[in-house]
Design a protein around this motif. Structure first.
Motif, PDB file in Angstrom:
ATOM      1  N   GLY A  29       0.759  -1.404  -0.132  1.00 31.00           N
ATOM      2  CA  GLY A  29      -0.158  -0.062  -0.214  1.00 31.00           C
ATOM      3  C   GLY A  29       0.901   1.253  -0.130  1.00 31.00           C
ATOM      4  O   GLY A  29       1.892   1.299  -0.249  1.00 31.00           O
ATOM      5  N   TRP A  31       1.595   5.091   2.165  1.00 29.40           N
ATOM      6  CA  TRP A  31       2.016   5.229   3.496  1.00 29.40           C
ATOM      7  C   TRP A  31       2.408   6.673   3.757  1.00 29.40           C
ATOM      8  O   TRP A  31       3.250   7.225   2.883  1.00 29.40           O
ATOM      9  CB  TRP A  31       2.821   4.399   4.313  1.00 29.40           C
ATOM     10  CG  TRP A  31       2.641   2.952   4.266  1.00 29.40           C
ATOM     11  CD1 TRP A  31       2.657   1.995   3.178  1.00 29.40           C
ATOM     12  CD2 TRP A  31       2.005   2.058   5.356  1.00 29.40           C
ATOM     13  NE1 TRP A  31       2.241   0.728   3.510  1.00 29.40           N
ATOM     14  CE2 TRP A  31       1.767   0.866   4.628  1.00 29.40           C
ATOM     15  CE3 TRP A  31       1.261   2.413   6.328  1.00 29.40           C
ATOM     16  CZ2 TRP A  31       1.286  -0.219   5.299  1.00 29.40           C
ATOM     17  CZ3 TRP A  31       1.085   1.280   7.299  1.00 29.40           C
ATOM     18  CH2 TRP A  31       0.949  -0.073   6.654  1.00 29.40           C
ATOM     19  N   THR A  58       5.891   3.956  -0.578  1.00 32.03           N
ATOM     20  CA  THR A  58       4.983   2.959  -1.291  1.00 32.03           C
ATOM     21  C   THR A  58       5.581   1.629  -1.415  1.00 32.03           C
ATOM     22  O   THR A  58       6.737   1.518  -1.650  1.00 32.03           O
ATOM     23  CB  THR A  58       5.059   3.681  -2.819  1.00 32.03           C
ATOM     24  OG1 THR A  58       4.275   5.066  -2.781  1.00 32.03           O
ATOM     25  CG2 THR A  58       3.982   2.716  -3.744  1.00 32.03           C
ATOM     26  N   LYS A  60       4.887  -1.940  -3.415  1.00 29.81           N
ATOM     27  CA  LYS A  60       3.870  -2.708  -4.418  1.00 29.81           C
ATOM     28  C   LYS A  60       4.519  -4.050  -4.782  1.00 29.81           C
ATOM     29  O   LYS A  60       5.765  -4.192  -4.830  1.00 29.81           O
ATOM     30  CB  LYS A  60       4.011  -1.865  -5.796  1.00 29.81           C
ATOM     31  CG  LYS A  60       3.448  -0.460  -5.611  1.00 29.81           C
ATOM     32  CD  LYS A  60       3.527   0.381  -7.029  1.00 29.81           C
ATOM     33  CE  LYS A  60       2.786   1.482  -6.976  1.00 29.81           C
ATOM     34  NZ  LYS A  60       2.999   2.283  -8.369  1.00 29.81           N
ATOM     35  N   ASP A 170      -2.877  -2.891  12.059  1.00 30.42           N
ATOM     36  CA  ASP A 170      -2.983  -3.376  10.673  1.00 30.42           C
ATOM     37  C   ASP A 170      -2.773  -2.081   9.609  1.00 30.42           C
ATOM     38  O   ASP A 170      -2.087  -2.373   8.335  1.00 30.42           O
ATOM     39  CB  ASP A 170      -4.441  -3.774  10.537  1.00 30.42           C
ATOM     40  CG  ASP A 170      -4.710  -4.219   8.798  1.00 30.42           C
ATOM     41  OD1 ASP A 170      -3.785  -5.166   8.411  1.00 30.42           O
ATOM     42  OD2 ASP A 170      -5.728  -3.997   8.169  1.00 30.42           O
ATOM     43  N   ASP A 171      -2.740  -0.979  10.239  1.00 29.15           N
ATOM     44  CA  ASP A 171      -2.418   0.186   9.257  1.00 29.15           C
ATOM     45  C   ASP A 171      -1.476   0.973   9.767  1.00 29.15           C
ATOM     46  O   ASP A 171      -1.491   2.548   9.516  1.00 29.15           O
ATOM     47  CB  ASP A 171      -3.656   0.906   9.046  1.00 29.15           C
ATOM     48  CG  ASP A 171      -4.944   0.179   8.219  1.00 29.15           C
ATOM     49  OD1 ASP A 171      -4.284  -0.019   6.989  1.00 29.15           O
ATOM     50  OD2 ASP A 171      -6.122   0.094   8.698  1.00 29.15           O
ATOM     51  N   ARG A 200      -1.155   3.982   6.911  1.00 32.60           N
ATOM     52  CA  ARG A 200      -1.587   3.622   5.450  1.00 32.60           C
ATOM     53  C   ARG A 200      -2.703   4.565   4.962  1.00 32.60           C
ATOM     54  O   ARG A 200      -3.533   4.984   5.947  1.00 32.60           O
ATOM     55  CB  ARG A 200      -2.153   2.150   5.321  1.00 32.60           C
ATOM     56  CG  ARG A 200      -2.222   1.460   3.913  1.00 32.60           C
ATOM     57  CD  ARG A 200      -2.867   0.242   3.998  1.00 32.60           C
ATOM     58  NE  ARG A 200      -2.993  -0.547   5.290  1.00 32.60           N
ATOM     59  CZ  ARG A 200      -1.989  -1.690   5.078  1.00 32.60           C
ATOM     60  NH1 ARG A 200      -1.333  -2.021   4.087  1.00 32.60           N
ATOM     61  NH2 ARG A 200      -1.963  -2.443   5.913  1.00 32.60           N
ATOM     62  N   ARG A 202      -3.727   4.382   1.581  1.00 37.37           N
ATOM     63  CA  ARG A 202      -4.207   3.686   0.505  1.00 37.37           C
ATOM     64  C   ARG A 202      -3.989   2.223   0.278  1.00 37.37           C
ATOM     65  O   ARG A 202      -2.688   1.805   0.435  1.00 37.37           O
ATOM     66  CB  ARG A 202      -3.541   4.217  -0.930  1.00 37.37           C
ATOM     67  CG  ARG A 202      -4.244   3.656  -2.320  1.00 37.37           C
ATOM     68  CD  ARG A 202      -3.905   4.538  -3.557  1.00 37.37           C
ATOM     69  NE  ARG A 202      -4.615   3.811  -4.621  1.00 37.37           N
ATOM     70  CZ  ARG A 202      -3.947   3.872  -5.684  1.00 37.37           C
ATOM     71  NH1 ARG A 202      -2.976   4.384  -5.931  1.00 37.37           N
ATOM     72  NH2 ARG A 202      -4.658   3.259  -6.745  1.00 37.37           N
ATOM     73  N   ARG A 203      -4.891   1.329   0.253  1.00 29.84           N
ATOM     74  CA  ARG A 203      -4.616  -0.062  -0.064  1.00 29.84           C
ATOM     75  C   ARG A 203      -4.753  -0.174  -1.556  1.00 29.84           C
ATOM     76  O   ARG A 203      -5.456   0.216  -2.060  1.00 29.84           O
ATOM     77  CB  ARG A 203      -6.073  -0.802   0.633  1.00 29.84           C
ATOM     78  CG  ARG A 203      -5.837  -0.683   2.110  1.00 29.84           C
ATOM     79  CD  ARG A 203      -6.988  -1.502   2.836  1.00 29.84           C
ATOM     80  NE  ARG A 203      -6.582  -1.668   4.263  1.00 29.84           N
ATOM     81  CZ  ARG A 203      -6.163  -2.554   4.940  1.00 29.84           C
ATOM     82  NH1 ARG A 203      -5.523  -3.404   4.172  1.00 29.84           N
ATOM     83  NH2 ARG A 203      -5.970  -2.454   6.142  1.00 29.84           N
ATOM     84  N   TYR A 204      -4.045  -1.202  -2.157  1.00 34.67           N
ATOM     85  CA  TYR A 204      -4.073  -1.903  -3.441  1.00 34.67           C
ATOM     86  C   TYR A 204      -5.129  -2.936  -3.336  1.00 34.67           C
ATOM     87  O   TYR A 204      -4.870  -4.048  -2.715  1.00 34.67           O
ATOM     88  CB  TYR A 204      -2.721  -2.379  -3.844  1.00 34.67           C
ATOM     89  CG  TYR A 204      -1.686  -1.252  -3.938  1.00 34.67           C
ATOM     90  CD1 TYR A 204      -2.033   0.158  -4.227  1.00 34.67           C
ATOM     91  CD2 TYR A 204      -0.394  -1.502  -3.432  1.00 34.67           C
ATOM     92  CE1 TYR A 204      -1.072   1.109  -4.254  1.00 34.67           C
ATOM     93  CE2 TYR A 204       0.494  -0.428  -3.649  1.00 34.67           C
ATOM     94  CZ  TYR A 204       0.143   0.791  -3.916  1.00 34.67           C
ATOM     95  OH  TYR A 204       1.161   1.910  -4.059  1.00 34.67           O
ATOM     96  N   HIS A 205      -6.478  -2.558  -3.723  1.00 34.58           N
ATOM     97  CA  HIS A 205      -7.436  -3.584  -3.835  1.00 34.58           C
ATOM     98  C   HIS A 205      -8.424  -3.316  -5.007  1.00 34.58           C
ATOM     99  O   HIS A 205      -8.540  -2.017  -5.508  1.00 34.58           O
ATOM    100  CB  HIS A 205      -8.173  -3.263  -2.493  1.00 34.58           C
ATOM    101  CG  HIS A 205      -9.362  -4.422  -2.071  1.00 34.58           C
ATOM    102  ND1 HIS A 205     -10.614  -4.169  -2.592  1.00 34.58           N
ATOM    103  CD2 HIS A 205      -9.127  -5.561  -1.600  1.00 34.58           C
ATOM    104  CE1 HIS A 205     -11.392  -5.300  -2.313  1.00 34.58           C
ATOM    105  NE2 HIS A 205     -10.521  -5.965  -1.509  1.00 34.58           N
ATOM    106  N   ALA A 208     -10.338  -0.223  -4.732  1.00 32.69           N
ATOM    107  CA  ALA A 208      -9.904   1.000  -4.473  1.00 32.69           C
ATOM    108  C   ALA A 208      -9.866   1.700  -5.550  1.00 32.69           C
ATOM    109  O   ALA A 208      -9.869   1.420  -6.735  1.00 32.69           O
ATOM    110  CB  ALA A 208      -8.422   0.864  -4.004  1.00 32.69           C
TER     111      ALA A 208
END
Length: 211
Positions: A29, A31, A58, A60, A170-171, A200, A202-205, A208
């Motif tokens: 994600g 941060w 970031t 990825k 978690d974040d 965090r 942004r999550r990569y989902h 999103a």
């Protein structure tokens, strides 16, 4: 009369996928952190001092990497920092690299290049679910070593590198970084340290919103 037996409700919160990234999984994600503190030698002032900073990071996922029978899962990453009050100016720190997970050998690896002309390959033992990941390197180590450009080698030789990522929840995660330097100007050794806590943003989902 037939009797229907109902199955217990499935606790989806406790179900996870295969997590092929192992202990690196929580990092995926984007941060931000605004409580960074850098302790370093300031050449212009000829003294050691603290600098506070804002940071963006970031992480990825990358394609699976195979070295013969070795299989690595990992992340490409970048971390960029601005001194407080200079957020609209050039950053004072920038690094890019890879974080890798070798499940078969229980190792996490940090392959990082700093814009100052420094390259480090650091690592340590790790297990899936670890809440603290350590990345260590020493000059001359055949596996986890350090390279720096000639100018820096002559003036601020790196003697040791230690770093740790700690997952708070978690974040949220925190990190510490320590470069042990031998300064040519004083002949003494000093610890150049950095620490920050990032959250965090942004999550990569698939759901999103893409930027």
């Amino acid at each position: 009369m037939s009797t229907t037996v109902s199955s217990p409700a499935l606790d989806h919160a406790g179900v996870r996928g295969p997590q092929k990234l192992g202990p690196l999984t929580p990092l995926v994600g984007e941060w931000e952190g605004d409580v960074g503190v850098d302790l370093s030698y300031h050449n212009q002032d000829d003294e050691t001092g603290h600098t506070s900073y804002f940071e963006q990071a970031t992480f990825k996922p990358i394609p699976i990497q195979e070295n013969g029978q070795q299989v690595l899962w990992g992340l490409s990453y970048s971390m960029t920092a601005w001194r407080h009050g200079e957020e609209a100016m050039d950053p004072f720190h920038d690094e890019i690299g890879f974080l890798l997970w070798d499940k078969a050998h229980g190792q996490v690896i940090r392959n990082v290049v700093f814009g100052r002309g420094i390259a480090i390959l650091a690592g340590s033992d790790a297990r899936p679910g670890d809440r603290v990941l350590r990345f260590d390197a020493k000059p001359g180590d055949p596996s986890y070593g350090i390279l720096q450009n000639r100018y820096l080698m002559e003036r601020a030789e790196i003697k040791d590198f230690t770093s740790a990522f700690t997952f708070e929840d978690d974040d949220t995660f925190s990190y510490t970084s320590d470069l042990l330097l031998r300064l040519a100007t004083t002949g003494a050794e000093m610890h150049h340290t950095d620490q920050n806590t990032l959250r965090r943003v942004r999550r990569y989902h698939p759901s999103a919103v893409l930027g």
